[in-house]
Design a protein around this motif. Structure first.
Motif, short mmCIF file in Angstrom:
data_model
loop_
_atom_site.label_atom_id
_atom_site.label_comp_id
_atom_site.label_asym_id
_atom_site.label_seq_id
_atom_site.Cartn_x
_atom_site.Cartn_y
_atom_site.Cartn_z
N ILE A 36 0.84 -1.20 0.00
CA ILE A 36 0.00 0.00 0.00
C ILE A 36 0.87 1.26 0.00
N THR A 37 2.04 1.16 0.61
CA THR A 37 3.00 2.26 0.54
C THR A 37 3.43 2.47 -0.91
N PHE A 38 3.72 1.36 -1.59
CA PHE A 38 4.07 1.43 -3.02
C PHE A 38 2.95 2.08 -3.82
N ASN A 39 1.71 1.66 -3.56
CA ASN A 39 0.57 2.24 -4.28
C ASN A 39 0.41 3.72 -3.97
N GLY A 40 0.63 4.09 -2.71
CA GLY A 40 0.52 5.50 -2.33
C GLY A 40 1.49 6.37 -3.11
N ILE A 41 2.75 5.91 -3.21
CA ILE A 41 3.76 6.67 -3.96
C ILE A 41 3.42 6.67 -5.45
N LEU A 199 -0.60 4.23 8.99
CA LEU A 199 -1.24 3.60 10.15
C LEU A 199 -0.90 2.12 10.30
N PHE A 200 -0.75 1.42 9.16
CA PHE A 200 -0.69 -0.04 9.24
C PHE A 200 0.56 -0.68 8.62
N GLU A 201 1.40 0.10 7.94
CA GLU A 201 2.59 -0.47 7.31
C GLU A 201 3.85 0.24 7.80
N ASP A 202 4.98 -0.36 7.50
CA ASP A 202 6.25 0.27 7.85
C ASP A 202 6.63 1.25 6.74
N TRP A 203 5.97 2.41 6.74
CA TRP A 203 6.15 3.40 5.69
C TRP A 203 7.55 4.01 5.68
N THR A 204 8.27 3.86 6.80
CA THR A 204 9.62 4.43 6.86
C THR A 204 10.57 3.77 5.87
N LEU A 205 10.19 2.58 5.38
CA LEU A 205 11.03 1.91 4.38
C LEU A 205 11.16 2.73 3.11
N ALA A 206 10.12 3.57 2.84
CA ALA A 206 10.14 4.40 1.64
C ALA A 206 11.22 5.47 1.71
N GLN A 208 14.28 4.82 3.09
CA GLN A 208 15.58 4.17 3.16
C GLN A 208 16.18 4.10 1.76
N PRO A 209 17.30 4.77 1.51
CA PRO A 209 17.90 4.82 0.16
C PRO A 209 18.11 3.45 -0.46
N ALA A 210 18.50 2.48 0.35
CA ALA A 210 18.78 1.15 -0.19
C ALA A 210 17.53 0.51 -0.80
N ILE A 211 16.35 0.93 -0.33
CA ILE A 211 15.10 0.37 -0.83
C ILE A 211 14.50 1.25 -1.93
N ILE A 212 14.28 2.54 -1.63
CA ILE A 212 13.60 3.41 -2.58
C ILE A 212 14.44 3.66 -3.84
N LEU A 213 15.79 3.55 -3.71
CA LEU A 213 16.67 3.75 -4.87
C LEU A 213 17.04 2.43 -5.54
N ASN A 214 16.46 1.34 -5.05
CA ASN A 214 16.70 0.05 -5.69
C ASN A 214 16.15 0.09 -7.11
N SER A 215 16.86 -0.47 -8.06
CA SER A 215 16.46 -0.39 -9.47
C SER A 215 15.09 -1.01 -9.71
N SER A 216 14.77 -2.10 -9.01
CA SER A 216 13.46 -2.74 -9.19
C SER A 216 12.33 -1.82 -8.75
N VAL A 217 12.53 -1.11 -7.64
CA VAL A 217 11.51 -0.21 -7.12
C VAL A 217 11.36 1.02 -8.02
N ILE A 218 12.49 1.62 -8.43
CA ILE A 218 12.44 2.81 -9.28
C ILE A 218 11.77 2.51 -10.62
N ILE A 219 12.17 1.41 -11.25
CA ILE A 219 11.58 1.04 -12.55
C ILE A 219 10.09 0.78 -12.41
N ALA A 220 9.71 0.05 -11.35
CA ALA A 220 8.30 -0.26 -11.14
C ALA A 220 7.49 1.01 -10.89
#
Length: 310
Positions: A36-41, A199-206, A208-220
């Motif tokens: 849901i964090t992914f969808n929000g972004i 409220l319900f997810e670990d939104w702080t992961l968004a 974290q550079p290692a996650i949000i700048l991951n090529s799979s996440v950026i491309i998606a």
């Protein structure tokens, strides 16, 4: 079929292709980022893209702003968010194959809800096409059979939500400017998704550079924000003016077909004989629903006979 209806159907089929083709890259991204964090972004970026276009090039649409358009866009957006949320949570408790089939049941729910809410009666060919496509969905997605659970119930709520999103898009798309209505709809999904993730997810992961700048996440995020969200929902809102909610549901039922094909090509997934037959039946159901009914042929024949008799 008129040219506008044909172009609308082909455009919506392209939307289903984009959604199906992006399934694999989304799966890779949400292995790292909460769904849901992914969808929000994703929806926030799409809102910024279409909102920016609205402000720069279609500002005249803002002059039509009133309570009705905001309420209409909000209603469509709420059902769209509810569909994504219940599907995501449901997948925690059930298999993706069962979720795919149950979500696809929206193809049956749309004509029923259209009849109840919009008083739109589907043709006989559309009803037969829906039934054929439903059998195809079963063969394509139901690789396992197990007892129903709470996940299945949540995904069924998702099917209802997606069906209502299609029905209400059909109701409001011809009443308001397409771009403005789409911005309100996807903006609603973005806000509700971000609130849910906070409220319900670990939104702080968004963050974290290692996650949000991951090529799979950026491309998606880039592909889904632009093509699977901004352009896709703009196209749905625009082209539903020229077709019926039932036809839209049938066209969108091809999404798992495209997902299966792209999974076969990109992820080397194997397609069983039943899955291939399911794909064929879904496409056959969509095509059959497009055929003119016998009553139309009869009316055309009578018209020709009357013309020749004069």
């Amino acid at each position: 079929m008129t040219n506008s209806k044909l172009f609308a159907d082909l455009s919506l089929l392209l939307v289903a292709l984009v959604w199906g083709a992006t399934f694999v890259i989304v799966q890779n991204a949400i292995d790292l980022l909460p769904p849901i964090t992914f969808n929000g972004i994703r929806f926030l970026i799409a809102t910024m893209i279409l909102g920016g276009w609205l402000l720069l090039f279609e500002r005249k649409q803002l002059a039509l702003a009133n309570r009705k358009i905001f309420l209409s866009g909000f209603i469509i957006g709420v059902w769209l968010f509810f569909g994504y949320a219940t599907q995501t949570i449901g997948l925690l408790y059930t298999s993706s194959s069962k979720a795919g089939f149950i979500t696809g049941l929206s193809v049956i729910l749309v004509p029923l809800l259209s009849l109840l809410l919009l008083k739109l009666r589907p043709t006989k060919n559309a009803i037969i096409g829906v039934l054929v496509a439903t059998v195809g969905l079963y063969l394509l997605t139901m690789t396992d059979i197990s007892a129903l659970n709470q996940g299945d119930a949540l995904v069924f709520l998702c099917a209802i939500a997606f069906a209502l999103q299609i029905v209400f898009t059909g109701k409001y798309s011809s009443q308001f400017p397409t771009l403005f209505l789409t911005v309100i709809q996807i903006g609603t999904v973005a806000v509700l998704s971000l609130i849910y993730s906070f409220l319900f997810e670990d939104w702080t992961l968004a963050f974290q550079p290692a996650i949000i700048l991951n090529s799979s996440v950026i491309i998606a995020l880039l592909i889904t924000s632009v093509f699977a969200t901004a352009l896709a929902f703009f196209a749905q809102t625009n082209f539903q003016k020229f077709t019926t909610p039932t036809r839209v549901a049938l066209i969108f039922a091809t999404e798992p077909v495209f997902a299966a094909i792209t999974g076969f090509i990109w992820a080397h997934d194997r397609l069983s004989a039943s899955a291939i037959m399911g794909c064929v039946l879904i496409l056959a159901g969509m095509i059959f629903a497009e055929l003119p009914s016998a009553s139309i042929f009869y009316k055309q024949k009578k018209k020709q006979e009357n013309t020749l008799g004069t």
